[in-house]
Write a protein that holds these residues in place. Structure first.
Motif, PDB file in Angstrom:
ATOM      1  N   LEU A 126     100.657  74.996  40.420  1.00 48.61           N
ATOM      2  CA  LEU A 126     100.225  73.784  41.093  1.00 48.61           C
ATOM      3  C   LEU A 126      99.992  72.655  40.093  1.00 48.61           C
ATOM      4  O   LEU A 126     100.413  71.508  40.317  1.00 48.61           O
ATOM      5  CB  LEU A 126      98.940  74.074  41.876  1.00 48.61           C
ATOM      6  CG  LEU A 126      98.590  73.157  43.052  1.00 48.61           C
ATOM      7  CD1 LEU A 126      99.713  73.129  44.075  1.00 48.61           C
ATOM      8  CD2 LEU A 126      97.291  73.625  43.700  1.00 48.61           C
ATOM      9  N   LEU A 127      99.348  72.950  38.980  1.00 50.28           N
ATOM     10  CA  LEU A 127      99.096  71.926  37.970  1.00 50.28           C
ATOM     11  C   LEU A 127     100.403  71.396  37.394  1.00 50.28           C
ATOM     12  O   LEU A 127     100.523  70.197  37.098  1.00 50.28           O
ATOM     13  CB  LEU A 127      98.210  72.491  36.852  1.00 50.28           C
ATOM     14  CG  LEU A 127      96.756  72.777  37.230  1.00 50.28           C
ATOM     15  CD1 LEU A 127      96.035  73.426  36.063  1.00 50.28           C
ATOM     16  CD2 LEU A 127      96.038  71.500  37.660  1.00 50.28           C
ATOM     17  N   GLY A 128     101.378  72.291  37.250  1.00 50.54           N
ATOM     18  CA  GLY A 128     102.686  71.856  36.773  1.00 50.54           C
ATOM     19  C   GLY A 128     103.306  70.833  37.714  1.00 50.54           C
ATOM     20  O   GLY A 128     103.900  69.844  37.283  1.00 50.54           O
ATOM     21  N   GLU A 129     103.160  71.072  39.022  1.00 54.97           N
ATOM     22  CA  GLU A 129     103.683  70.135  40.009  1.00 54.97           C
ATOM     23  C   GLU A 129     102.919  68.811  39.986  1.00 54.97           C
ATOM     24  O   GLU A 129     103.449  67.775  40.363  1.00 54.97           O
ATOM     25  CB  GLU A 129     103.614  70.752  41.412  1.00 54.97           C
ATOM     26  CG  GLU A 129     104.465  71.991  41.601  1.00 54.97           C
ATOM     27  CD  GLU A 129     105.952  71.712  41.418  1.00 54.97           C
ATOM     28  OE1 GLU A 129     106.364  70.540  41.556  1.00 54.97           O
ATOM     29  OE2 GLU A 129     106.701  72.666  41.121  1.00 54.97           O
ATOM     30  N   TYR A 130     101.672  68.860  39.534  1.00 58.75           N
ATOM     31  CA  TYR A 130     100.865  67.647  39.455  1.00 58.75           C
ATOM     32  C   TYR A 130     101.059  66.922  38.121  1.00 58.75           C
ATOM     33  O   TYR A 130     100.424  65.879  37.882  1.00 58.75           O
ATOM     34  CB  TYR A 130      99.379  67.977  39.629  1.00 58.75           C
ATOM     35  CG  TYR A 130      99.001  68.518  40.991  1.00 58.75           C
ATOM     36  CD1 TYR A 130      99.848  68.373  42.094  1.00 58.75           C
ATOM     37  CD2 TYR A 130      97.791  69.173  41.184  1.00 58.75           C
ATOM     38  CE1 TYR A 130      99.500  68.873  43.342  1.00 58.75           C
ATOM     39  CE2 TYR A 130      97.427  69.672  42.425  1.00 58.75           C
ATOM     40  CZ  TYR A 130      98.293  69.526  43.497  1.00 58.75           C
ATOM     41  OH  TYR A 130      97.928  70.029  44.731  1.00 58.75           O
ATOM     42  N   GLY A 131     101.868  67.488  37.242  1.00 54.96           N
ATOM     43  CA  GLY A 131     102.112  66.862  35.953  1.00 54.96           C
ATOM     44  C   GLY A 131     101.012  67.097  34.938  1.00 54.96           C
ATOM     45  O   GLY A 131     100.922  66.385  33.930  1.00 54.96           O
ATOM     46  N   VAL A 132     100.160  68.088  35.163  1.00 59.99           N
ATOM     47  CA  VAL A 132      99.078  68.413  34.229  1.00 59.99           C
ATOM     48  C   VAL A 132      99.590  69.455  33.245  1.00 59.99           C
ATOM     49  O   VAL A 132      99.851  70.594  33.629  1.00 59.99           O
ATOM     50  CB  VAL A 132      97.837  68.947  34.966  1.00 59.99           C
ATOM     51  CG1 VAL A 132      96.731  69.303  33.974  1.00 59.99           C
ATOM     52  CG2 VAL A 132      97.336  67.925  35.980  1.00 59.99           C
ATOM     53  N   ASN A 140      91.471  66.320  42.709  1.00 55.46           N
ATOM     54  CA  ASN A 140      91.538  65.119  41.876  1.00 55.46           C
ATOM     55  C   ASN A 140      92.893  64.999  41.178  1.00 55.46           C
ATOM     56  O   ASN A 140      93.453  63.895  41.088  1.00 55.46           O
ATOM     57  CB  ASN A 140      90.419  65.140  40.835  1.00 55.46           C
ATOM     58  CG  ASN A 140      89.044  64.920  41.459  1.00 55.46           C
ATOM     59  OD1 ASN A 140      88.938  64.407  42.568  1.00 55.46           O
ATOM     60  ND2 ASN A 140      88.002  65.319  40.753  1.00 55.46           N
ATOM     61  N   TYR A 141      93.416  66.118  40.673  1.00 46.40           N
ATOM     62  CA  TYR A 141      94.715  66.071  39.997  1.00 46.40           C
ATOM     63  C   TYR A 141      95.836  65.774  40.999  1.00 46.40           C
ATOM     64  O   TYR A 141      96.798  65.073  40.679  1.00 46.40           O
ATOM     65  CB  TYR A 141      94.987  67.369  39.245  1.00 46.40           C
ATOM     66  CG  TYR A 141      94.170  67.493  37.978  1.00 46.40           C
ATOM     67  CD1 TYR A 141      94.218  66.509  37.000  1.00 46.40           C
ATOM     68  CD2 TYR A 141      93.355  68.610  37.746  1.00 46.40           C
ATOM     69  CE1 TYR A 141      93.458  66.606  35.835  1.00 46.40           C
ATOM     70  CE2 TYR A 141      92.604  68.722  36.579  1.00 46.40           C
ATOM     71  CZ  TYR A 141      92.666  67.703  35.631  1.00 46.40           C
ATOM     72  OH  TYR A 141      91.916  67.819  34.481  1.00 46.40           O
ATOM     73  N   ARG A 142      95.720  66.298  42.219  1.00 49.51           N
ATOM     74  CA  ARG A 142      96.722  65.993  43.249  1.00 49.51           C
ATOM     75  C   ARG A 142      96.689  64.503  43.580  1.00 49.51           C
ATOM     76  O   ARG A 142      97.742  63.844  43.696  1.00 49.51           O
ATOM     77  CB  ARG A 142      96.455  66.820  44.517  1.00 49.51           C
ATOM     78  CG  ARG A 142      97.392  66.462  45.678  1.00 49.51           C
ATOM     79  CD  ARG A 142      97.161  67.333  46.898  1.00 49.51           C
ATOM     80  NE  ARG A 142      95.819  67.233  47.436  1.00 49.51           N
ATOM     81  CZ  ARG A 142      95.380  66.215  48.178  1.00 49.51           C
ATOM     82  NH1 ARG A 142      96.184  65.193  48.462  1.00 49.51           N
ATOM     83  NH2 ARG A 142      94.144  66.219  48.648  1.00 49.51           N
ATOM     84  N   SER A 143      95.478  63.961  43.736  1.00 42.96           N
ATOM     85  CA  SER A 143      95.328  62.549  44.040  1.00 42.96           C
ATOM     86  C   SER A 143      95.889  61.686  42.916  1.00 42.96           C
ATOM     87  O   SER A 143      96.569  60.681  43.168  1.00 42.96           O
ATOM     88  CB  SER A 143      93.848  62.224  44.273  1.00 42.96           C
ATOM     89  OG  SER A 143      93.660  60.856  44.528  1.00 42.96           O
ATOM     90  N   ALA A 144      95.620  62.092  41.664  1.00 41.90           N
ATOM     91  CA  ALA A 144      96.119  61.331  40.517  1.00 41.90           C
ATOM     92  C   ALA A 144      97.640  61.344  40.462  1.00 41.90           C
ATOM     93  O   ALA A 144      98.267  60.402  39.965  1.00 41.90           O
ATOM     94  CB  ALA A 144      95.544  61.896  39.223  1.00 41.90           C
ATOM     95  N   ALA A 145      98.241  62.434  40.984  1.00 39.77           N
ATOM     96  CA  ALA A 145      99.701  62.527  41.013  1.00 39.77           C
ATOM     97  C   ALA A 145     100.294  61.759  42.184  1.00 39.77           C
ATOM     98  O   ALA A 145     101.528  61.669  42.310  1.00 39.77           O
ATOM     99  CB  ALA A 145     100.119  63.999  41.082  1.00 39.77           C
TER     100      ALA A 145
END
Length: 296
Positions: A64-70, A21-26
């Motif tokens: 990974l979350l850092g790359e997704y902007g989380v 979901n976080y990847r999709s949101a990014a």
């Protein structure tokens, strides 16, 4: 051990769904996300992680979350903890076949839960059962299993109740039960329901437990479709919905619209039930009536 052999536990499924979901949101595809990891991964590995078929370390989750902007530290910490415990073996696995996979998922989810809301029209909820009641219900509903397995089923059911009284972060529990269940009787154990109803009153005294009674006079409400459980988790986790009827049990994860709908279902069930204080008096009335039913 190769990642491909990771077991798709409920925790691992929830982690994979959150990362997807976080990847999709990014706005990133699998290949684009892999490129951000500087060549240390490939697309199939990330796909396996998102589908709960591969492991991921807490450190990798953070990157990974850092790359997704989380960047919310609470979300990052929660996902790191989930990665750390995704493959953890729960106490219930010691009971083997007495705990089928769908029940393992339920126990695992409730162990992680922040709150649980339930409507049970067919039996006192397992989290509120005393041992004698659990044995009677198990003997009646698990008649197809060898009697020696019944004891294990009851032990698991009682052990699950620890989430309501654990010293740290006990689960907030809200149960609505049908008044007809307060009128159950067991010929082999005449005092059983008095003990069970006394236990309901004791549990209702806990600050994290709310018990309401659906009166016999209640009109139509969404609970007519069967048992409903809404399990909610700390921040960043989607709710888990389970609906059980005579034919099967259906789980719904990671669907905001379904969560909202069933939340409204439960609100309507609550509105049809007696308030908590009147529910206590109704339980007490039925408890005190046991033993006087056959006397003038």
């Amino acid at each position: 051990m190769p990642n491909v052999h990771a077991a798709p536990t409920l925790r691992r499924r929830r982690l994979g769904e959150a990362l997807r979901n976080y990847r999709s949101a990014a706005g990133l595809s699998l290949d684009q996300a892999v490129e951000r990891m500087e060549g240390s991964w490939d697309g199939p590995k990330l796909s396996r992680i998102e589908n709960a078929k591969a492991r991921i370390s807490p450190k990798e989750v953070s990157v990974l979350l850092g790359e997704y902007g989380v960047t919310d530290p609470e979300i990052v910490a929660a996902l790191e903890e989930l990665a750390r415990t995704a493959g953890r073996t729960g106490w219930w696995t010691a009971y083997g076949g007495a705990v089928p996979q769908h029940l393992q998922d339920t126990i695992s989810a409730q162990d992680d839960a922040e709150s649980i809301r339930q409507y049970h029209p067919t039996a006192i909820p397992g989290l509120l059962q005393i041992g004698a009641y659990a044995r009677e219900i198990t003997a009646a509903t698990a008649f197809n299993l060898p009697p020696e397995e019944h004891a294990a089923i009851v032990e698991v059911r009682i052990a699950r109740q620890a989430i309501l009284t654990r010293p740290r972060n006990p689960v907030k529990y809200w149960a609505v039960i049908h008044e007809s269940l307060l009128m159950q009787r067991f010929a082999s154990h005449p005092s059983l329901m008095r003990e069970q109803l006394r236990h309901l009153l004791d549990m209702a005294d806990l600050p994290n437990v709310t018990i309401q009674v659906m009166p016999l006079t209640a009109g139509a409400h969404p609970g007519a479709s069967g048992n409903l459980t809404i399990t909610q988790f700390p921040k960043s986790w989607p709710a888990l919905i389970s609906v059980e009827n005579r034919h099967d049990m259906r789980y719904q994860e990671d669907d905001a619209e379904e969560t909202k709908l069933y939340g409204e279902y439960f609100d309507r069930i609550v509105a049809s039930a007696l308030p908590a204080d009147q529910s206590r008096e109704t339980i007490r009335k039925h408890m005190e009536g046991i033993g006087h039913e056959h006397h003038p």
